[in-house]
Scaffold this motif. Structure first.
Motif, PDB file in Angstrom:
ATOM      1  N   GLN A 143      58.769   1.234 -68.050  1.00 61.27           N
ATOM      2  CA  GLN A 143      58.119   2.387 -68.675  1.00 61.27           C
ATOM      3  C   GLN A 143      57.024   2.960 -67.777  1.00 61.27           C
ATOM      4  O   GLN A 143      56.757   4.160 -67.794  1.00 61.27           O
ATOM      5  CB  GLN A 143      57.525   1.985 -70.021  1.00 61.27           C
ATOM      6  CG  GLN A 143      58.563   1.595 -71.054  1.00 61.27           C
ATOM      7  CD  GLN A 143      57.940   1.139 -72.350  1.00 61.27           C
ATOM      8  OE1 GLN A 143      57.592   1.955 -73.203  1.00 61.27           O
ATOM      9  NE2 GLN A 143      57.788  -0.162 -72.518  1.00 61.27           N
ATOM     10  N   TYR A 144      56.391   2.103 -66.975  1.00 66.45           N
ATOM     11  CA  TYR A 144      55.299   2.569 -66.123  1.00 66.45           C
ATOM     12  C   TYR A 144      55.809   3.393 -64.942  1.00 66.45           C
ATOM     13  O   TYR A 144      55.065   4.227 -64.399  1.00 66.45           O
ATOM     14  CB  TYR A 144      54.462   1.383 -65.651  1.00 66.45           C
ATOM     15  CG  TYR A 144      53.737   0.723 -66.799  1.00 66.45           C
ATOM     16  CD1 TYR A 144      52.546   1.247 -67.287  1.00 66.45           C
ATOM     17  CD2 TYR A 144      54.279  -0.400 -67.431  1.00 66.45           C
ATOM     18  CE1 TYR A 144      51.895   0.665 -68.357  1.00 66.45           C
ATOM     19  CE2 TYR A 144      53.632  -0.990 -68.503  1.00 66.45           C
ATOM     20  CZ  TYR A 144      52.445  -0.454 -68.971  1.00 66.45           C
ATOM     21  OH  TYR A 144      51.797  -1.032 -70.039  1.00 66.45           O
ATOM     22  N   HIS A 175      50.515  -8.228 -72.304  1.00 69.70           N
ATOM     23  CA  HIS A 175      51.839  -7.832 -71.817  1.00 69.70           C
ATOM     24  C   HIS A 175      52.639  -8.995 -71.233  1.00 69.70           C
ATOM     25  O   HIS A 175      53.827  -8.839 -70.966  1.00 69.70           O
ATOM     26  CB  HIS A 175      51.700  -6.751 -70.737  1.00 69.70           C
ATOM     27  CG  HIS A 175      51.160  -5.453 -71.251  1.00 69.70           C
ATOM     28  ND1 HIS A 175      51.910  -4.571 -72.002  1.00 69.70           N
ATOM     29  CD2 HIS A 175      49.929  -4.887 -71.124  1.00 69.70           C
ATOM     30  CE1 HIS A 175      51.173  -3.516 -72.305  1.00 69.70           C
ATOM     31  NE2 HIS A 175      49.964  -3.685 -71.791  1.00 69.70           N
ATOM     32  N   VAL A 176      51.999 -10.144 -71.001  1.00 69.12           N
ATOM     33  CA  VAL A 176      52.704 -11.230 -70.319  1.00 69.12           C
ATOM     34  C   VAL A 176      53.427 -12.126 -71.322  1.00 69.12           C
ATOM     35  O   VAL A 176      52.870 -12.492 -72.357  1.00 69.12           O
ATOM     36  CB  VAL A 176      51.745 -12.068 -69.450  1.00 69.12           C
ATOM     37  CG1 VAL A 176      51.127 -11.209 -68.364  1.00 69.12           C
ATOM     38  CG2 VAL A 176      50.655 -12.717 -70.283  1.00 69.12           C
ATOM     39  N   ALA A 220      48.228   4.188 -83.189  1.00 72.06           N
ATOM     40  CA  ALA A 220      48.040   4.785 -81.864  1.00 72.06           C
ATOM     41  C   ALA A 220      49.296   5.468 -81.350  1.00 72.06           C
ATOM     42  O   ALA A 220      49.225   6.522 -80.720  1.00 72.06           O
ATOM     43  CB  ALA A 220      47.578   3.722 -80.874  1.00 72.06           C
ATOM     44  N   GLU A 221      50.447   4.889 -81.611  1.00 73.38           N
ATOM     45  CA  GLU A 221      51.684   5.461 -81.073  1.00 73.38           C
ATOM     46  C   GLU A 221      52.115   6.728 -81.805  1.00 73.38           C
ATOM     47  O   GLU A 221      53.070   7.377 -81.393  1.00 73.38           O
ATOM     48  CB  GLU A 221      52.793   4.412 -81.097  1.00 73.38           C
ATOM     49  CG  GLU A 221      52.539   3.286 -80.093  1.00 73.38           C
ATOM     50  CD  GLU A 221      53.697   2.334 -79.964  1.00 73.38           C
ATOM     51  OE1 GLU A 221      54.723   2.556 -80.639  1.00 73.38           O
ATOM     52  OE2 GLU A 221      53.590   1.376 -79.176  1.00 73.38           O
ATOM     53  N   ARG A 222      51.407   7.064 -82.877  1.00 69.17           N
ATOM     54  CA  ARG A 222      51.709   8.316 -83.573  1.00 69.17           C
ATOM     55  C   ARG A 222      50.849   9.473 -83.090  1.00 69.17           C
ATOM     56  O   ARG A 222      51.080  10.619 -83.465  1.00 69.17           O
ATOM     57  CB  ARG A 222      51.509   8.134 -85.082  1.00 69.17           C
ATOM     58  CG  ARG A 222      52.482   7.139 -85.692  1.00 69.17           C
ATOM     59  CD  ARG A 222      52.215   6.939 -87.163  1.00 69.17           C
ATOM     60  NE  ARG A 222      53.130   5.936 -87.720  1.00 69.17           N
ATOM     61  CZ  ARG A 222      53.070   5.488 -88.969  1.00 69.17           C
ATOM     62  NH1 ARG A 222      52.148   5.966 -89.800  1.00 69.17           N
ATOM     63  NH2 ARG A 222      53.919   4.586 -89.394  1.00 69.17           N
ATOM     64  N   PHE A 223      49.821   9.171 -82.280  1.00 66.58           N
ATOM     65  CA  PHE A 223      48.922  10.207 -81.816  1.00 66.58           C
ATOM     66  C   PHE A 223      49.488  10.896 -80.588  1.00 66.58           C
ATOM     67  O   PHE A 223      50.221  10.308 -79.800  1.00 66.58           O
ATOM     68  CB  PHE A 223      47.543   9.628 -81.474  1.00 66.58           C
ATOM     69  CG  PHE A 223      46.817   9.101 -82.670  1.00 66.58           C
ATOM     70  CD1 PHE A 223      46.941   9.700 -83.904  1.00 66.58           C
ATOM     71  CD2 PHE A 223      46.009   7.976 -82.550  1.00 66.58           C
ATOM     72  CE1 PHE A 223      46.265   9.203 -85.000  1.00 66.58           C
ATOM     73  CE2 PHE A 223      45.327   7.480 -83.642  1.00 66.58           C
ATOM     74  CZ  PHE A 223      45.462   8.096 -84.878  1.00 66.58           C
ATOM     75  N   ARG A 224      49.085  12.122 -80.393  1.00 66.81           N
ATOM     76  CA  ARG A 224      49.541  12.923 -79.267  1.00 66.81           C
ATOM     77  C   ARG A 224      49.177  12.277 -77.935  1.00 66.81           C
ATOM     78  O   ARG A 224      48.029  11.923 -77.682  1.00 66.81           O
ATOM     79  CB  ARG A 224      48.899  14.316 -79.349  1.00 66.81           C
ATOM     80  CG  ARG A 224      49.252  15.245 -78.200  1.00 66.81           C
ATOM     81  CD  ARG A 224      48.811  16.659 -78.551  1.00 66.81           C
ATOM     82  NE  ARG A 224      47.381  16.735 -78.778  1.00 66.81           N
ATOM     83  CZ  ARG A 224      46.497  17.015 -77.832  1.00 66.81           C
ATOM     84  NH1 ARG A 224      46.902  17.227 -76.593  1.00 66.81           N
ATOM     85  NH2 ARG A 224      45.208  17.098 -78.112  1.00 66.81           N
ATOM     86  N   GLY A 268      55.928   2.296 -77.410  1.00 69.71           N
ATOM     87  CA  GLY A 268      56.641   1.127 -76.937  1.00 69.71           C
ATOM     88  C   GLY A 268      55.997   0.369 -75.796  1.00 69.71           C
ATOM     89  O   GLY A 268      56.585  -0.577 -75.271  1.00 69.71           O
ATOM     90  N   LEU A 269      54.778   0.753 -75.394  1.00 66.64           N
ATOM     91  CA  LEU A 269      54.140   0.050 -74.291  1.00 66.64           C
ATOM     92  C   LEU A 269      53.732  -1.370 -74.670  1.00 66.64           C
ATOM     93  O   LEU A 269      53.641  -2.246 -73.817  1.00 66.64           O
ATOM     94  CB  LEU A 269      52.912   0.813 -73.797  1.00 66.64           C
ATOM     95  CG  LEU A 269      53.155   2.076 -72.979  1.00 66.64           C
ATOM     96  CD1 LEU A 269      51.835   2.620 -72.468  1.00 66.64           C
ATOM     97  CD2 LEU A 269      54.091   1.802 -71.822  1.00 66.64           C
ATOM     98  N   HIS A 270      53.461  -1.590 -75.944  1.00 68.74           N
ATOM     99  CA  HIS A 270      52.997  -2.899 -76.387  1.00 68.74           C
ATOM    100  C   HIS A 270      54.017  -3.570 -77.303  1.00 68.74           C
ATOM    101  O   HIS A 270      54.662  -2.916 -78.125  1.00 68.74           O
ATOM    102  CB  HIS A 270      51.677  -2.781 -77.153  1.00 68.74           C
ATOM    103  CG  HIS A 270      50.517  -2.379 -76.310  1.00 68.74           C
ATOM    104  ND1 HIS A 270      50.035  -1.095 -76.291  1.00 68.74           N
ATOM    105  CD2 HIS A 270      49.752  -3.089 -75.454  1.00 68.74           C
ATOM    106  CE1 HIS A 270      49.009  -1.032 -75.452  1.00 68.74           C
ATOM    107  NE2 HIS A 270      48.818  -2.226 -74.931  1.00 68.74           N
ATOM    108  N   ASP A 271      54.104  -4.884 -77.156  1.00 70.02           N
ATOM    109  CA  ASP A 271      54.822  -5.726 -78.106  1.00 70.02           C
ATOM    110  C   ASP A 271      53.760  -6.532 -78.840  1.00 70.02           C
ATOM    111  O   ASP A 271      53.132  -7.422 -78.251  1.00 70.02           O
ATOM    112  CB  ASP A 271      55.784  -6.652 -77.372  1.00 70.02           C
ATOM    113  CG  ASP A 271      56.527  -7.579 -78.326  1.00 70.02           C
ATOM    114  OD1 ASP A 271      56.226  -7.581 -79.537  1.00 70.02           O
ATOM    115  OD2 ASP A 271      57.401  -8.326 -77.846  1.00 70.02           O
ATOM    116  N   PRO A 272      53.512  -6.245 -80.106  1.00 67.44           N
ATOM    117  CA  PRO A 272      52.416  -6.927 -80.804  1.00 67.44           C
ATOM    118  C   PRO A 272      52.595  -8.437 -80.894  1.00 67.44           C
ATOM    119  O   PRO A 272      51.624  -9.159 -81.115  1.00 67.44           O
ATOM    120  CB  PRO A 272      52.405  -6.267 -82.189  1.00 67.44           C
ATOM    121  CG  PRO A 272      53.747  -5.627 -82.331  1.00 67.44           C
ATOM    122  CD  PRO A 272      54.167  -5.228 -80.962  1.00 67.44           C
TER     123      PRO A 272
END
Length: 240
Positions: free
Chosen positions: A11-12, A117-118, A157-161, A166-170
């Protein structure tokens, strides 16, 4: 943008153009980099090395100017490392769980917005502590593994402009008690404190006004976002 699994590093590559846009998708990462750098003192000796694990596009670099470190940045994403190198650090492509550096080489190790992220937290912490010399300084910041953190950092956060989806996996968010325990296993006593963006920062970010001028400050709760700072046991002055 292509659809990839959550927390997929590819994604990056798709977001490479966002790293150095202070009002772009990574705006909050700019604020966090500045807050992280405030925990790093000037180098205490000539030739001091700062290892930046998960350096991304190198957002920490402008905040280290004049502090006297040789800045080495490690990341798995080649496109991010190219940008980081252009801003002055020494790039090394590597996974956080297997750093190709000698043990005890670093005066300071920084791991900012990478531990969530790890997939193997113990390995990443062990490596960060391994490359840190006795007396050296470890600085981290990450997301807590709470329901509130998942709500704020993912659901809302992922709903904001402008916030990438998908950057994070909780499932990978980090309990500070676990992080402190892992650090202690490798000789680092980590002090943890909660941090948050200021209210004007968030208001401007949501409104799309002044998104590059946000500020992160300490707060009483570590339930969402927190920093850690600790020194490796042993003799020597390290970075702090």
């Amino acid at each position: 943008m292509r659809i990839l699994p959550r927390n997929d590093p590819r994604q990056y590559d798709d977001l490479a153009g966002e790293w150095w846009r202070p009002d772009g998708a990574f705006a909050i990462l700019h604020w966090l980099a500045a807050a992280r750098a405030r925990l790093v003192p000037p180098a205490s000796r000539p030739g001091a090395i700062l290892v930046d694990v998960g350096c991304g596009g190198g957002l920490l670099t402008p905040h280290l100017l004049g502090k006297g470190y040789r800045h080495i940045g490690l990341d798995v994403t080649a496109s991010a490392l190219e940008l980081a190198a252009a801003h002055g650090l020494t790039p090394v492509r590597a996974d956080a769980g297997a750093l190709p550096l000698a043990g005890g080489c670093a005066d300071v190790v920084v791991a900012g917005e990478i531990l969530e992220h790890v997939p193997d937290l113990p390995a990443a912490v062990a490596e960060a502590c391994r490359v840190l010399r006795p007396g050296g300084l470890l600085v981290v910041d990450t997301l807590n593994s709470t329901a509130l953190s998942r709500l704020v950092a993912v659901t809302l956060a992922e709903r904001f402009r402008g916030v990438p989806r998908g950057l994070h996996d909780p499932a990978l968010f980090v309990d500070p008690r676990v992080l402190r325990r892992e650090c202690a296993r490798h000789g680092v006593t980590l002090a943890v404190r909660g941090v948050r963006p200021t209210v004007p920062s968030v208001a401007g970010w949501l409104a799309g006004v002044g998104r590059g001028r946000g500020r992160i400050v300490p707060t009483w709760s570590a339930a969402v976002l927190y920093q850690g700072r600790g020194t490796k046991n042993g003799h020597g002055n390290g970075g702090g």
